[in-house]
Design a protein around this motif. Sequence first.
Motif, PDB file in Angstrom:
ATOM      1  N   PHE A 256       0.633  -1.293  -0.168  1.00 10.74           N
ATOM      2  CA  PHE A 256       0.014  -0.002  -0.046  1.00 10.74           C
ATOM      3  C   PHE A 256       1.070   1.620  -0.029  1.00 10.74           C
ATOM      4  O   PHE A 256       0.353   2.186  -0.982  1.00 10.74           O
ATOM      5  CB  PHE A 256      -1.273   0.299   1.140  1.00 10.74           C
ATOM      6  N   ARG A 257       1.876   1.124   0.700  1.00 14.53           N
ATOM      7  CA  ARG A 257       2.602   2.533   0.725  1.00 14.53           C
ATOM      8  C   ARG A 257       3.309   2.724  -0.343  1.00 14.53           C
ATOM      9  O   ARG A 257       3.567   3.804  -1.317  1.00 14.53           O
ATOM     10  CB  ARG A 257       4.115   1.858   1.700  1.00 14.53           C
ATOM     11  N   THR A 258       3.669   1.819  -1.169  1.00 16.78           N
ATOM     12  CA  THR A 258       4.435   1.509  -2.366  1.00 16.78           C
ATOM     13  C   THR A 258       3.258   2.259  -3.205  1.00 16.78           C
ATOM     14  O   THR A 258       3.398   3.066  -4.454  1.00 16.78           O
ATOM     15  CB  THR A 258       4.778   0.141  -3.597  1.00 16.78           C
TER      16      THR A 258
ATOM     17  N   CYS B 213       1.436   7.153  -6.432  1.00 14.25           N
ATOM     18  CA  CYS B 213       0.134   8.209  -6.786  1.00 14.25           C
ATOM     19  C   CYS B 213       0.389   9.358  -6.768  1.00 14.25           C
ATOM     20  O   CYS B 213      -0.297  10.220  -7.369  1.00 14.25           O
ATOM     21  CB  CYS B 213      -1.368   7.100  -6.443  1.00 14.25           C
ATOM     22  N   THR B 214       1.104   9.313  -5.910  1.00 12.73           N
ATOM     23  CA  THR B 214       1.341  10.878  -4.779  1.00 12.73           C
ATOM     24  C   THR B 214       2.544  11.453  -4.997  1.00 12.73           C
ATOM     25  O   THR B 214       2.874  12.764  -4.778  1.00 12.73           O
ATOM     26  CB  THR B 214       0.748  11.255  -3.114  1.00 12.73           C
ATOM     27  N   GLY B 215       3.413  11.205  -5.087  1.00 13.06           N
ATOM     28  CA  GLY B 215       5.384  11.257  -5.267  1.00 13.06           C
ATOM     29  C   GLY B 215       4.959  11.298  -3.206  1.00 13.06           C
ATOM     30  O   GLY B 215       6.121  12.346  -2.871  1.00 13.06           O
TER      31      GLY B 215
ATOM     32  N   VAL C  59       0.863  14.503   5.607  1.00 19.17           N
ATOM     33  CA  VAL C  59       1.927  13.982   4.265  1.00 19.17           C
ATOM     34  C   VAL C  59       1.205  14.391   3.313  1.00 19.17           C
ATOM     35  O   VAL C  59       2.086  14.136   2.258  1.00 19.17           O
ATOM     36  CB  VAL C  59       1.388  12.623   3.990  1.00 19.17           C
ATOM     37  N   GLY C  60       0.183  15.178   3.402  1.00 22.40           N
ATOM     38  CA  GLY C  60       0.121  16.360   1.776  1.00 22.40           C
ATOM     39  C   GLY C  60      -0.537  15.396   0.724  1.00 22.40           C
ATOM     40  O   GLY C  60      -0.213  15.811  -0.392  1.00 22.40           O
ATOM     41  N   VAL C  61      -1.218  14.459   1.205  1.00 24.25           N
ATOM     42  CA  VAL C  61      -2.315  14.195  -0.402  1.00 24.25           C
ATOM     43  C   VAL C  61      -3.564  14.455  -0.038  1.00 24.25           C
ATOM     44  O   VAL C  61      -4.145  14.292   1.133  1.00 24.25           O
ATOM     45  CB  VAL C  61      -1.770  12.317  -0.007  1.00 24.25           C
TER      46      VAL C  61
ATOM     47  N   ILE D 257      -5.074   6.729  -6.000  1.00 25.21           N
ATOM     48  CA  ILE D 257      -4.546   5.909  -5.115  1.00 25.21           C
ATOM     49  C   ILE D 257      -5.803   5.055  -4.905  1.00 25.21           C
ATOM     50  O   ILE D 257      -5.668   3.683  -5.688  1.00 25.21           O
ATOM     51  CB  ILE D 257      -4.781   6.276  -3.749  1.00 25.21           C
ATOM     52  N   LEU D 258      -7.355   5.034  -4.911  1.00 26.53           N
ATOM     53  CA  LEU D 258      -8.025   4.335  -5.059  1.00 26.53           C
ATOM     54  C   LEU D 258      -8.830   3.811  -5.814  1.00 26.53           C
ATOM     55  O   LEU D 258      -8.917   2.818  -6.472  1.00 26.53           O
ATOM     56  CB  LEU D 258      -9.708   5.742  -5.302  1.00 26.53           C
ATOM     57  N   THR D 259      -8.792   4.545  -7.665  1.00 22.61           N
ATOM     58  CA  THR D 259      -8.000   4.174  -8.625  1.00 22.61           C
ATOM     59  C   THR D 259      -7.960   3.002  -9.339  1.00 22.61           C
ATOM     60  O   THR D 259      -7.759   2.395  -9.575  1.00 22.61           O
ATOM     61  CB  THR D 259      -8.352   5.520  -9.540  1.00 22.61           C
TER      62      THR D 259
END
Length: 236
Positions: free
Chosen positions: A11-13, A18-20, A38-40, A48-50
């Motif tokens: 999940f972290r990967t 997806c967000t950088g 964390v700035g998401v 992420i969800l997609t």
Amino acid sequence: MPLPPLSPAEFRTIVQRCTGVPAEELRLDDPQLTLDEVGVDSLGLLNILTEVENRYDIRLDAEGLTRLPEILALINEKLAPSTRTDNSVVIDAPLELVWDLTNDVANWPNLFSEYAAAEILHQTGDTVRFRLTMHPEPDGTVWSWVSERVMDRAAGSVRAHRVETGPFAFMNIHWTYRQTDAGIELRWVQEFHMRPDAPADDETMAGHINRNSKVQLALIKDRVEAAARAGAAVTR
């Protein structure tokens, strides 16, 4: 065929891709880790969800979720079928007393025999987040985790889930309170799935939960009924 749970590392990967966001900032063992922290932003969450939906052919509704560990638990709930346990007891006491005593989380060490401590971390209205700590096992192991419960007094219902899932891919609990001729039926329905690296599988854990629930429910019945009798004695 059931899909294996998504690990925190996987999940972290996905989140990082997806967000950088740097991997070292994605502390998924911290149940309080929020998307904002964390700035998401909303676009990052959508990405992420997609990706997860497309990869596993599932649909996710993360509305209202603001913490990354909660989102991981939601994903794993969708990936694997849950195991279900169902236990109940009838308590000869007024509904108001049963509700008040069993929802006083800070007092749970005096209601349950398994908890050494219950610490309220945050409460807003009918939603409470708390840490439970069990009594040490014979080998000295101490289990502790964070959960959250949402109480609906009008419906006689409480829904709770583990925020720190530990050996579980997810763990959800539904408490219901129902008036019967003999008293208040307190019912616990637990739905969960164990992680592949957990020390027990679903069947073994279900057996443990069923045995322990019967013990705890009987104890709660005795203690709430004793409180009801004491209250009645005072008012006479």
